[in-house]
Design a protein around this motif. Structure first.
Motif, PDB file in Angstrom:
ATOM      1  N   CYS A  26       3.837   3.628   7.562  1.00  0.00           N
ATOM      2  CA  CYS A  26       3.624   5.071   7.691  1.00  0.00           C
ATOM      3  C   CYS A  26       4.823   5.874   7.224  1.00  0.00           C
ATOM      4  N   ASP A  27       4.492   7.015   6.653  1.00  0.00           N
ATOM      5  CA  ASP A  27       5.456   7.977   6.109  1.00  0.00           C
ATOM      6  C   ASP A  27       5.500   9.117   7.130  1.00  0.00           C
ATOM      7  N   GLU A  28       6.628   9.259   7.815  1.00  0.00           N
ATOM      8  CA  GLU A  28       6.591  10.058   9.047  1.00  0.00           C
ATOM      9  C   GLU A  28       7.432  11.326   9.045  1.00  0.00           C
ATOM     10  N   THR A  44       0.900  -1.169   0.000  1.00  0.00           N
ATOM     11  CA  THR A  44       0.000   0.000   0.000  1.00  0.00           C
ATOM     12  C   THR A  44       0.932   1.211   0.000  1.00  0.00           C
ATOM     13  N   PRO A  45       0.414   2.422  -0.186  1.00  0.00           N
ATOM     14  CA  PRO A  45       1.281   3.573   0.058  1.00  0.00           C
ATOM     15  C   PRO A  45       1.635   3.586   1.543  1.00  0.00           C
ATOM     16  N   LEU A  46       2.670   4.304   1.897  1.00  0.00           N
ATOM     17  CA  LEU A  46       2.977   4.486   3.314  1.00  0.00           C
ATOM     18  C   LEU A  46       2.259   5.772   3.721  1.00  0.00           C
ATOM     19  N   TYR A  47       1.340   5.626   4.636  1.00  0.00           N
ATOM     20  CA  TYR A  47       0.413   6.726   4.906  1.00  0.00           C
ATOM     21  C   TYR A  47       1.044   7.818   5.758  1.00  0.00           C
ATOM     22  N   TYR A  48       0.757   9.056   5.394  1.00  0.00           N
ATOM     23  CA  TYR A  48       1.211  10.187   6.201  1.00  0.00           C
ATOM     24  C   TYR A  48       0.577  10.133   7.572  1.00  0.00           C
ATOM     25  N   VAL A  49       1.368  10.499   8.564  1.00  0.00           N
ATOM     26  CA  VAL A  49       0.824  10.469   9.931  1.00  0.00           C
ATOM     27  C   VAL A  49       0.420  11.866  10.405  1.00  0.00           C
ATOM     28  N   GLY A 102      -2.921   2.539 -10.068  1.00  0.00           N
ATOM     29  CA  GLY A 102      -3.464   3.782  -9.492  1.00  0.00           C
ATOM     30  C   GLY A 102      -4.980   3.714  -9.410  1.00  0.00           C
ATOM     31  N   HIS A 103      -5.508   3.579  -8.206  1.00  0.00           N
ATOM     32  CA  HIS A 103      -6.972   3.509  -8.087  1.00  0.00           C
ATOM     33  C   HIS A 103      -7.574   4.908  -8.014  1.00  0.00           C
ATOM     34  N   GLY A 104      -8.903   4.950  -8.069  1.00  0.00           N
ATOM     35  CA  GLY A 104      -9.590   6.243  -8.119  1.00  0.00           C
ATOM     36  C   GLY A 104      -9.826   6.825  -6.737  1.00  0.00           C
ATOM     37  N   PHE A 105     -10.506   7.935  -6.721  1.00  0.00           N
ATOM     38  CA  PHE A 105     -10.802   8.627  -5.462  1.00  0.00           C
ATOM     39  C   PHE A 105     -12.241   8.389  -5.045  1.00  0.00           C
ATOM     40  N   LEU A 106     -12.449   8.330  -3.742  1.00  0.00           N
ATOM     41  CA  LEU A 106     -13.798   8.161  -3.223  1.00  0.00           C
ATOM     42  C   LEU A 106     -14.358   9.515  -2.808  1.00  0.00           C
ATOM     43  N   THR A 107     -15.600   9.725  -3.185  1.00  0.00           N
ATOM     44  CA  THR A 107     -16.319  10.892  -2.683  1.00  0.00           C
ATOM     45  C   THR A 107     -17.452  10.364  -1.807  1.00  0.00           C
ATOM     46  N   ALA A 135      -6.312   7.759  10.055  1.00  0.00           N
ATOM     47  CA  ALA A 135      -6.720   7.116   8.799  1.00  0.00           C
ATOM     48  C   ALA A 135      -8.128   7.578   8.407  1.00  0.00           C
ATOM     49  N   HIS A 136      -8.379   7.596   7.097  1.00  0.00           N
ATOM     50  CA  HIS A 136      -9.728   7.917   6.625  1.00  0.00           C
ATOM     51  C   HIS A 136     -10.169   6.840   5.644  1.00  0.00           C
ATOM     52  N   LEU A 137     -11.317   7.057   5.022  1.00  0.00           N
ATOM     53  CA  LEU A 137     -11.820   6.002   4.151  1.00  0.00           C
ATOM     54  C   LEU A 137     -10.885   5.730   2.963  1.00  0.00           C
ATOM     55  N   GLY A 153      11.043   3.396   1.815  1.00  0.00           N
ATOM     56  CA  GLY A 153      10.402   2.579   2.847  1.00  0.00           C
ATOM     57  C   GLY A 153       9.969   1.227   2.301  1.00  0.00           C
ATOM     58  N   TYR A 154       9.652   1.175   0.995  1.00  0.00           N
ATOM     59  CA  TYR A 154       9.265  -0.111   0.401  1.00  0.00           C
ATOM     60  C   TYR A 154      10.424  -1.107   0.462  1.00  0.00           C
ATOM     61  N   LEU A 155      11.649  -0.570   0.435  1.00  0.00           N
ATOM     62  CA  LEU A 155      12.820  -1.448   0.513  1.00  0.00           C
ATOM     63  C   LEU A 155      13.082  -1.848   1.963  1.00  0.00           C
ATOM     64  N   ILE A 186      -1.712   2.272  -5.262  1.00  0.00           N
ATOM     65  CA  ILE A 186      -1.700   3.660  -4.777  1.00  0.00           C
ATOM     66  C   ILE A 186      -2.933   4.380  -5.295  1.00  0.00           C
ATOM     67  N   GLY A 187      -3.174   5.592  -4.771  1.00  0.00           N
ATOM     68  CA  GLY A 187      -4.230   6.431  -5.331  1.00  0.00           C
ATOM     69  C   GLY A 187      -3.683   7.181  -6.540  1.00  0.00           C
ATOM     70  N   LYS A 188      -4.588   7.597  -7.413  1.00  0.00           N
ATOM     71  CA  LYS A 188      -4.139   8.207  -8.681  1.00  0.00           C
ATOM     72  C   LYS A 188      -3.331   9.475  -8.461  1.00  0.00           C
ATOM     73  N   ASP A 189      -3.494  10.137  -7.312  1.00  0.00           N
ATOM     74  CA  ASP A 189      -2.791  11.402  -7.072  1.00  0.00           C
ATOM     75  C   ASP A 189      -1.285  11.233  -6.906  1.00  0.00           C
ATOM     76  N   ILE A 190      -0.847  10.016  -6.600  1.00  0.00           N
ATOM     77  CA  ILE A 190       0.592   9.846  -6.376  1.00  0.00           C
ATOM     78  C   ILE A 190       1.220   8.899  -7.407  1.00  0.00           C
ATOM     79  N   LEU A 191       0.569   8.848  -8.565  1.00  0.00           N
ATOM     80  CA  LEU A 191       1.048   7.968  -9.631  1.00  0.00           C
ATOM     81  C   LEU A 191       2.402   8.421 -10.174  1.00  0.00           C
ATOM     82  N   VAL A 251      10.946  14.474   1.752  1.00  0.00           N
ATOM     83  CA  VAL A 251      10.155  13.375   2.313  1.00  0.00           C
ATOM     84  C   VAL A 251       9.819  12.281   1.288  1.00  0.00           C
ATOM     85  N   TRP A 252       9.602  12.621   0.037  1.00  0.00           N
ATOM     86  CA  TRP A 252       9.256  11.584  -0.937  1.00  0.00           C
ATOM     87  C   TRP A 252      10.450  10.675  -1.266  1.00  0.00           C
ATOM     88  N   PHE A 253      11.654  11.272  -1.283  1.00  0.00           N
ATOM     89  CA  PHE A 253      12.848  10.461  -1.555  1.00  0.00           C
ATOM     90  C   PHE A 253      12.967   9.401  -0.464  1.00  0.00           C
TER      91      PHE A 253
HETATM   92  N1  MSP Z   1       2.718   9.447   2.182  1.00  0.00           N
HETATM   93  C1  MSP Z   1       2.272   9.443   0.846  1.00  0.00           C
HETATM   94  C2  MSP Z   1       2.574   8.127   0.179  1.00  0.00           C
HETATM   95  C3  MSP Z   1       4.003   7.723   0.213  1.00  0.00           C
HETATM   96  S1  MSP Z   1       4.226   6.158  -0.503  1.00  0.00           S
HETATM   97  C4  MSP Z   1       5.843   5.882  -0.429  1.00  0.00           C
HETATM   98  C5  MSP Z   1       0.780   9.729   0.797  1.00  0.00           C
HETATM   99  N2  MSP Z   1       0.099   9.464   1.901  1.00  0.00           N
HETATM  100  S2  MSP Z   1      -1.451   9.795   2.127  1.00  0.00           S
HETATM  101  O1  MSP Z   1      -1.748   9.288   3.429  1.00  0.00           O
HETATM  102  O2  MSP Z   1      -1.724  11.162   1.898  1.00  0.00           O
HETATM  103  O3  MSP Z   1      -2.254   9.075   1.056  1.00  0.00           O
HETATM  104  C6  MSP Z   1      -2.289   7.720   0.977  1.00  0.00           C
HETATM  105  C7  MSP Z   1      -3.214   7.248  -0.107  1.00  0.00           C
HETATM  106  O4  MSP Z   1      -4.573   7.524   0.196  1.00  0.00           O
HETATM  107  C8  MSP Z   1      -2.928   7.882  -1.447  1.00  0.00           C
HETATM  108  O5  MSP Z   1      -2.749   6.835  -2.359  1.00  0.00           O
HETATM  109  C9  MSP Z   1      -4.149   8.659  -1.772  1.00  0.00           C
HETATM  110  O6  MSP Z   1      -4.410   8.604  -3.112  1.00  0.00           O
HETATM  111  C10 MSP Z   1      -5.214   7.885  -1.000  1.00  0.00           C
HETATM  112  N3  MSP Z   1      -6.387   8.690  -0.785  1.00  0.00           N
HETATM  113  C11 MSP Z   1      -6.491   9.836  -0.077  1.00  0.00           C
HETATM  114  N4  MSP Z   1      -7.778  10.284  -0.152  1.00  0.00           N
HETATM  115  C12 MSP Z   1      -8.498   9.442  -0.911  1.00  0.00           C
HETATM  116  C13 MSP Z   1      -9.847   9.329  -1.260  1.00  0.00           C
HETATM  117  N5  MSP Z   1     -10.756  10.237  -0.915  1.00  0.00           N
HETATM  118  N6  MSP Z   1     -10.220   8.232  -1.968  1.00  0.00           N
HETATM  119  C14 MSP Z   1      -9.348   7.227  -2.282  1.00  0.00           C
HETATM  120  N7  MSP Z   1      -8.090   7.299  -1.957  1.00  0.00           N
HETATM  121  C15 MSP Z   1      -7.593   8.471  -1.441  1.00  0.00           C
HETATM  122  O7  MSP Z   1       0.282  10.150  -0.231  1.00  0.00           O
END
Ligand code: MSP
Length: 516
Positions: free
Chosen positions: A47-49, A7-12, A287-292, A16-18, A229-231, A258-263, A222-224
């Protein structure tokens, strides 16, 4: 060989959200599917910290960055456990071994001649942690994603010479299968065709980051750091932090979801960095889509964020997984609509799948000594339901191989509908009234119970909890992850005479009388 997926490494910066839950659930289903087929899987999340965004959110919370990261990443870890996510690794980019991996990676990139000093000027979005393409002359530009003001930056940084990788990256993004779904390929190809420019990989005066060896005052962008982190995630608990170990630990990854925003980061910057460091490239970036929600972007200011904890508590994992995986074509944007959510869950899971098992097992127990009736002619593999099961399994395999959860879910639902239709046509409740009808009823109930077992087995990667409850109702052992699927997918495996437990509903109806 190991199947490595991430999965992406989520920002802290926040909980978490949907969106993050969606990606994680989808990856969990892929990991389960692969394991059930007997593959060795390493499923990475984490997590991306580092970075300015995290530093600022810690300040706002009145915590040190480390304390803030510990708290939020702990919440992520717990949340995934509560959702039953089957990740094998959970990497935090503040892990000391990660820092060592970043240093080694940087040394390789430097040795390739790909690090140069330069001046970085531009409009920066802290929420994206990314420079935007706005003209320097723009007045008060805003980020199109976060709608927040951009910040002007002018500093001396280290740059990665991305421009040197124009040709291999062009070939890579045009190659079949690297970027999925296909519809996302064009946008990356256009970006690359516009000419790749070097990008800055360090920041001056940003204390919350990994220091760049040999460059006082610089920390890594931070992105570098995050992509690496995947390694680091692949290191086993007792491994030293050593890049050269990774080939034995499952690198390259087969799949980044990943989500399409970070493709762009994953399909362009990341492969170029890996080429520079002499490491193999991942096989696929999806790259998956976004949820509304009810047609609106979800956001704190709108007060319409869907909290994964609330969803879990009020609806359970199966309901949410079913809705997200069955209703939204993976790759497209999707809209969370509460009415549709509960309708689908109630119709598909409670009525069609749950009820099929419940009513069949009740009839079987009542008329056949509390258990599975004699199979008789229903044991033959050319029984119409046996053929349906086999066809469904083939569809599910192909669909999941292609990350098409929706087709897989629809096929399983159709199988349950076919079994319901068969039961209604045969009407065992009428046939049982005549003594000479008994053998036929036994066969029909057997066939439907066996089909329910297949439904449970095929559902395992998508809805592991519901699948487990169904198997329990059928007095079956839980599926073992390691090739459990192959063993379970034989028509006639359900043993005649097996005692069945008291039927209880495997899926409760959702009665949502207030907004989630
Ligand atoms: N930290 C970076 C990723 C680094 S990967 C080495 C990051 N983190 S994030 O927490 O902001 O986002 C994580 C993922 O959640 C992204 O792929 C983003 O596209 C996804 N989403 C954030 N909001 C979203 C929706 N509303 N719907 C679907 N996915 C969305 O980006």
């Amino acid at each position: 060989m190991t199947y490595t997926l991430t999965t992406p490494l989520y920002y802290v910066n926040d909980r978490a959200h949907l969106g993050s839950t969606y990606t994680t659930l989808a990856c969990d289903s892929i990991a389960r599917f692969r394991r059930l087929q007997g593959e060795r899987v390493t499923f990475i999340t984490g997590c991306d910290e580092h970075g300015l965004k995290i530093q600022r959110s810690a300040e706002a919370a009145g915590l040190t960055p480390q304390a803030h990261c510990d708290a939020i990443s702990g919440e992520y870890r717990d949340l995934w456990r509560r959702w039953g996510i089957s990740n094998d690794r959970f990497i935090r980019t503040t892990d000391p071994r990660h820092r060592a991996i970043v240093e080694q990676f940087f040394a390789r990139v430097e040795a390739s001649g790909d690090v140069v000093e330069g001046r970085q000027q531009g409009w920066y979005c802290v929420a994206c942690e990314e420079f935007k393409e706005e003209s320097p002359a723009a007045t008060e530009p805003h980020c199109p994603i976060h709608l927040r003001p951009l910040e002007w930056r002018d500093e001396l940084n280290l740059f990665f010479r991305l421009s040197r990788y124009q040709e291999p990256i062009e070939q890579l993004v045009a190659s079949d299968g690297f970027i999925a779904p296909r519809s996302r390929r064009r946008e990356v190809e256009n970006f690359v065709a516009g000419g790749l420019r070097d990008f800055s990989i360090s920041r001056l005066d940003l204390p919350w980051g990994i220091p760049v060896p040999g460059y006082d005052g610089h920390t890594f962008y931070v992105w570098f750091d995050a992509l690496l982190g995947y390694l680091s995630a692949l290191l086993e608990p007792d491994d030293p932090a050593d890049l050269s170990l990774l080939a034995k630990r499952g690198w390259p990854a087969q799949l980044h979801v990943i989500g399409k925003d970070i493709l762009r980061f994953h399909a362009v910057y990341w492969p170029a960095m890996l080429l520079s460091a002499g490491l193999p490239l991942p096989e696929k970036v999806f790259g998956h889509g976004f949820l509304t929600r009810e047609g609106q972007k979800m956001g704190k200011s709108l007060g319409n964020v869907l909290d994964p904890d609330v969803l879990l508590e009020r609806c359970g994992t199966d309901a949410v997984r079913w809705y997200l995986l069955r209703d939204i074509p993976f790759g497209d944007d999707g809209d969370f609509q509460q009415q549709r959510f509960s309708d689908l869950v109630n119709n598909d899971l409670a009525n069609t799948i749950g009820n099929l098992l419940n009513r069949t097992s009740s009839m079987a127990r009542r008329w056949f000594d509390g258990g599975v009736p004699p199979a008789g002619a229903a044991a033959t593999p050319d029984h119409p339901l046996a053929l349906r099961c086999l066809a469904c399994a083939q569809t599910v395999d192909g669909a999941l191989e292609g990350l098409d959860f929706r087709t897989a879910a629809a096929a399983i639902l159709e199988l349950a509908e076919a079994a319901n239709g068969f039961l209604n046509d045969r009407a065992p409740w009428k046939a049982i009234k005549a003594e000479e009808g008994r053998d036929g009823v036994a066969e029909d109930l057997y066939a439907v119970l066996e089909t329910s077992r297949w439904v449970a087995v095929l559902l395992a990667p998508l809805l592991p909890d519901l699948s487990g409850r169904m198997l329990e109702q059928l007095a079956q052992p839980p599926l073992v992850a390691d090739s459990g699927w192959t063993a379970a997918r034989h028509w006639g495996k359900l043993a005649s005479g097996l005692a069945l437990p008291e039927p209880t509903p495997v899926m409760h109806r959702l009665e949502l009388d207030s907004p989630l």
